[in-house]
Write a protein that holds these residues in place. Structure first.
Motif, PDB file in Angstrom:
ATOM      1  N   UNK A  92       1.271  -0.816   0.021  1.00 67.32           N
ATOM      2  CA  UNK A  92       0.195  -0.159   0.134  1.00 67.32           C
ATOM      3  C   UNK A  92       1.172   0.672   0.311  1.00 67.32           C
ATOM      4  N   UNK A  93       0.416   2.086  -0.904  1.00 67.21           N
ATOM      5  CA  UNK A  93       0.981   3.300  -0.232  1.00 67.21           C
ATOM      6  C   UNK A  93       0.596   4.318   1.033  1.00 67.21           C
ATOM      7  N   UNK A  94      -0.432   4.395   0.852  1.00 66.02           N
ATOM      8  CA  UNK A  94      -1.058   5.394   1.955  1.00 66.02           C
ATOM      9  C   UNK A  94      -0.872   4.533   3.205  1.00 66.02           C
ATOM     10  N   UNK A  95      -1.323   5.144   4.272  1.00 61.21           N
ATOM     11  CA  UNK A  95      -1.817   3.871   5.853  1.00 61.21           C
ATOM     12  C   UNK A  95      -2.877   3.223   6.009  1.00 61.21           C
ATOM     13  N   UNK A  96      -2.505   2.642   6.387  1.00 58.54           N
ATOM     14  CA  UNK A  96      -3.616   1.972   7.166  1.00 58.54           C
ATOM     15  C   UNK A  96      -4.210   1.905   8.491  1.00 58.54           C
ATOM     16  N   UNK A  97      -5.180   1.695   8.656  1.00 57.97           N
ATOM     17  CA  UNK A  97      -5.251   1.808  10.481  1.00 57.97           C
ATOM     18  C   UNK A  97      -6.192   0.866  10.167  1.00 57.97           C
ATOM     19  N   UNK A  98      -6.763   0.458  12.308  1.00 55.08           N
ATOM     20  CA  UNK A  98      -7.667  -0.714  12.927  1.00 55.08           C
ATOM     21  C   UNK A  98      -8.499   0.402  12.947  1.00 55.08           C
ATOM     22  N   UNK A  99      -9.778  -0.671  13.500  1.00 54.49           N
ATOM     23  CA  UNK A  99     -10.713   0.636  13.778  1.00 54.49           C
ATOM     24  C   UNK A  99     -10.954  -0.272  15.044  1.00 54.49           C
ATOM     25  N   UNK A 100     -10.510  -0.587  15.354  1.00 52.82           N
ATOM     26  CA  UNK A 100     -10.907  -1.048  16.456  1.00 52.82           C
ATOM     27  C   UNK A 100      -9.990  -0.631  18.251  1.00 52.82           C
ATOM     28  N   UNK A 101      -8.822  -0.442  17.205  1.00 54.60           N
ATOM     29  CA  UNK A 101      -7.732  -0.257  18.251  1.00 54.60           C
ATOM     30  C   UNK A 101      -6.887   1.065  17.986  1.00 54.60           C
ATOM     31  N   UNK A 102      -7.640   1.986  16.876  1.00 48.93           N
ATOM     32  CA  UNK A 102      -7.547   2.861  16.300  1.00 48.93           C
ATOM     33  C   UNK A 102      -6.062   3.123  16.152  1.00 48.93           C
ATOM     34  N   UNK A 103      -5.281   2.643  15.514  1.00 47.48           N
ATOM     35  CA  UNK A 103      -3.424   2.438  15.694  1.00 47.48           C
ATOM     36  C   UNK A 103      -3.055   2.195  14.096  1.00 47.48           C
ATOM     37  N   UNK A 104      -1.804   2.440  13.651  1.00 54.01           N
ATOM     38  CA  UNK A 104      -1.783   2.270  12.109  1.00 54.01           C
ATOM     39  C   UNK A 104      -1.759   0.539  12.297  1.00 54.01           C
ATOM     40  N   UNK A 105      -2.333   0.121  11.431  1.00 53.23           N
ATOM     41  CA  UNK A 105      -2.100  -1.293  10.605  1.00 53.23           C
ATOM     42  C   UNK A 105      -1.304  -1.473   9.824  1.00 53.23           C
ATOM     43  N   UNK A 106       0.168  -2.202   9.296  1.00 51.14           N
ATOM     44  CA  UNK A 106       1.102  -3.125   8.831  1.00 51.14           C
ATOM     45  C   UNK A 106      -0.043  -3.839   7.977  1.00 51.14           C
ATOM     46  N   UNK A 107      -0.325  -3.302   6.708  1.00 50.21           N
ATOM     47  CA  UNK A 107      -0.794  -3.747   5.448  1.00 50.21           C
ATOM     48  C   UNK A 107       0.060  -4.726   5.034  1.00 50.21           C
ATOM     49  N   UNK A 108       0.885  -5.628   4.976  1.00 49.81           N
ATOM     50  CA  UNK A 108       2.222  -5.912   4.857  1.00 49.81           C
ATOM     51  C   UNK A 108       1.478  -7.363   5.543  1.00 49.81           C
ATOM     52  N   UNK A 109       1.482  -7.258   6.825  1.00 48.26           N
ATOM     53  CA  UNK A 109       0.911  -8.659   7.393  1.00 48.26           C
ATOM     54  C   UNK A 109      -0.992  -8.319   7.299  1.00 48.26           C
ATOM     55  N   UNK A 110      -1.779  -9.761   7.815  1.00 45.55           N
ATOM     56  CA  UNK A 110      -2.352 -10.263   7.082  1.00 45.55           C
ATOM     57  C   UNK A 110      -3.114  -9.957   7.802  1.00 45.55           C
TER      58      UNK A 110
END
Length: 651
Positions: free
Chosen positions: A545-563
């Motif tokens: 991914x080019x941009x940042x992903x965020x988890x809607x539960x913990x509201x922290x950044x999500x690493x899209x290279x992980x499942x």
């Protein structure tokens, strides 16, 4: 294996003569080395091997160190020292006096060391025998530390291994009759000298025997107990086989050899020592059917069912008569981690009923885990409750077909209801049996392969090993939407999972590319419901991914290279650990005990206000948490917090 079983006093089971040459520990004398022939036990829970002389040890002896009473061969004398040498080798067998409680290990009973040597080969003065001492000293011959009994020159304060004291400076070896071999230190070999023993293919650490003319090396063990020059075994080959050592490079009936091999020159037949007297019919933990040994495979066989390397049709291998293209290298098939050690030739195959349920009518079954009521099959998802869990895998019901009880809340995924009652797994050589969820509220499995704790179904082995049903239901080849190629079981050191990036040992691996998947990630549900979103969540197997992903539960950044989990309807992204949590395989309503006796209930985190974790002091995000039984408002949100709490209370 030869068919003539014999019952000897040395062992509780019948044992079979074996012509195989294997590196093993003799169950009689406790010595680990190459066993040239000997005897083997065909019991899957035993698999003991014996030197020929140990297996045929007499049941009663008269001994020079205990002349007043006879000594009797006794099994299982325990973790006690031998009264002659002081070593603890009495666990399997030894000689004992029922009157005096005098005891000897098998070696000291059959071939006792003399109390003194007047004219030793290795020293100019007489030597006396000493029992094993706490204080270790170097051997004057091989320079290695002495950990057992020894001979000593009391005047010179020098010590010698019991075996080294008899070493000649020069010997005539039957496997190298051209020239005598000289005893030298391994460190004195030149750079071009052969440093590997040509008989056992091991590298001697200290002393060895060497012929400088022929560049021939023999370790001390193979000099003392050389391999046979000739072997006659009709099941391996119809003619006598002769030992050849001099740099053979030949592709024979069992392997490609570059050194030691047994050959039949008229037939061009070649086999190494471990390939002699192979079992003809066996079970392995990588296949559901018996496999049989054949000297030559027919067409259609490609890769080995264990190591995945190419199987040469002109080499000996094992093949399945049921599955037309399944074959295994013989070396892979008889490995201790693959074969249960039982020769099945001449025994009829028993067909077992491994069905977990009885059909009671159209779409109705009686399952072994819920015999009090019948279960009805529902092909279409009729339960939309995110908290409805399968009793077997304890995962949410999701969208899969299910069996449900119409009289209570018992539910099974259709695939979980069909898990066989008995199956072979790669984790052990003996079969595993399916066990339903225990009625005991505190029965929790902590699976050593995926690292998850569970209260669901499990597979249990005859030896008491318990494996989470998720790991037990994985099979080879494993096909997953997250990877193009099939995956196979392997154990690796310092490798990280491509899905979660955690380092673990037990993996499902790809032979075509560098892809590893831990067993926990391999069992993640592909589609799941969650209370945080009205839409179904789908497992995303990593992306760039080019941009940042965020988890809607913990509201922290999500690493899209992980499942991670995502919804294709609304685009939310969620950490796997936030969706499932550490306790997703614990059934709500069960109880968990800590080491200090503290008890916790497994509860659903389904209230409007999420409770605070008593250890990390953050709001519990996951769907399943722990609540203290005897205290209000004491909650645990993760395994790390659970461990911290146990540590804090034990201090």
């Amino acid at each position: 294996m030869d068919t003539g079983a014999v019952k000897l006093p040395i062992h509780e089971h019948p044992i079979f003569p074996s012509a195989r040459i294997v590196f093993s520990t003799c169950k009689g004398c406790g010595v680990e080395d190459f066993v040239y022939g000997g005897y083997v036990c065909n019991d899957s829970d035993c698999k003991a091997r014996f030197h020929k002389e140990c297996a045929e040890a007499p049941s009663k002896i008269s001994h020079s160190f205990h002349q007043q009473h006879p000594l009797f061969l006794t099994n299982g004398l325990g973790d006690l020292p031998c009264d002659l040498c002081g070593q603890k080798r009495l666990e399997a067998a030894g000689y004992s006096c029922p009157t005096c409680e005098f005891k000897l290990d098998l070696t000291c009973g059959i071939n006792p060391s003399p109390p003194a040597i007047e004219h030793p080969i290795c020293h100019d003065h007489p030597l006396v025998f000493l029992k094993k001492r706490e204080e270790k000293a170097p051997c004057e011959v091989c320079k290695d530390s002495i950990g057992g009994p020894s001979y000593s020159c009391l005047g010179c304060d020098l010590y010698f291994h019991v075996d080294c004291v008899h070493l000649s400076k020069e010997v005539n070896h039957p496997c190298h009759p051209s020239h005598p071999l000289k005893l030298i230190a391994s460190e004195s070999l030149t750079d071009n000298a052969e440093k590997i023993c040509l008989l056992c293919e091991q590298q001697p650490e200290n002393m060895l025997y060497y012929c400088s003319v022929c560049n021939f090396t023999s370790c001390l063990g193979c000099t003392k107990r050389p391999p046979p020059l000739f072997i006659e075994h009709t099941k391996t080959h119809k003619h006598q086989l002769t030992l050849f050592l001099n740099g053979i490079s030949y592709q024979g009936s069992a392997l490609t050899y570059n050194s030691r091999a047994y050959m039949c020159l008229p037939c061009g037949f070649v086999v190494n020592g471990n390939g002699i007297n192979l079992p003809q019919v066996i079970n392995i933990n990588r296949h559901d059917h018996r496999i049989s040994y054949t000297h030559q495979l027919g067409p259609g066989y490609l890769n080995c069912g264990v190591c995945r390397e190419i199987v040469d049709r002109d080499c000996g291998a094992y093949a399945c008569v049921v599955c037309s293209n399944y074959a295994v290298h013989w070396e892979c098939a008889v490995h201790d981690n693959v074969w249960d050690g039982v020769e099945l030739e001449g025994t009829s195959e028993i067909t077992e009923d491994i069905a977990p349920f009885k059909v009671m009518g159209d779409n109705l079954i009686s399952h072994f885990s819920h015999e009090q009521h019948t279960l009805r099959l529902h092909k279409e998802g009729i339960i939309h409750d995110a908290y409805a869990l399968c009793e077997a895998c304890t995962y949410p019901i999701g969208f899969d077909p299910i069996y449900s009880c119409e009289e209570c809340h018992f539910i099974l995924h259709e695939k979980c209801a069909n898990l066989p009652m008995k199956k072979r797994l790669v984790f052990a050589t003996t079969p595993f049996k399916l066990v339903g969820a225990s009625s005991r509220v505190r029965d929790v499995i902590d699976c050593g392969y995926c690292g998850e704790c569970s209260t669901g179904f499990k597979y249990a082995s005859q030896r008491g090993w318990e494996i989470d049903v998720h790991c037990g239901s994985l099979s080879e080849p494993f096909v997953h939407n997250g990877h193009l190629h099939p995956l196979y079981f392997d154990s690796k050191e310092n490798h990280s999972c491509n899905a979660c990036h955690k380092v673990t040992v037990h993996m499902l691996c790809c032979n075509a590319c560098d892809f590893d998947l831990c067993l926990s990630c391999a069992s993640l549900p592909l589609k799941i419901r969650h209370r945080n979103d009205e839409h179904p969540l789908t497992l995303s197997c990593g992306e760039t991914a080019n941009g940042k992903y965020w988890c809607d539960i913990c509201e922290t950044e999500l690493d899209p290279s992980k499942w991670f989990y995502t919804s294709f309807d609304c685009g939310v992204t969620l950490h796997v650990e936030c969706v499932l949590g550490d306790f997703s395989r614990l059934m709500p309503g069960r109880m968990v005990d800590t080491v200090g006796g503290k008890k916790f209930y497994v509860v659903l985190n389904n209230h409007n206000t999420r409770p605070l974790c008593s250890m990390c002091r953050s709001r519990c995000k996951v769907s399943v948490i722990l609540k203290a039984c005897d205290e209000d408002n004491v909650y645990i949100c993760s395994r790390s917090c659970f461990s911290d709490m146990v540590s804090a209370r034990s201090c």
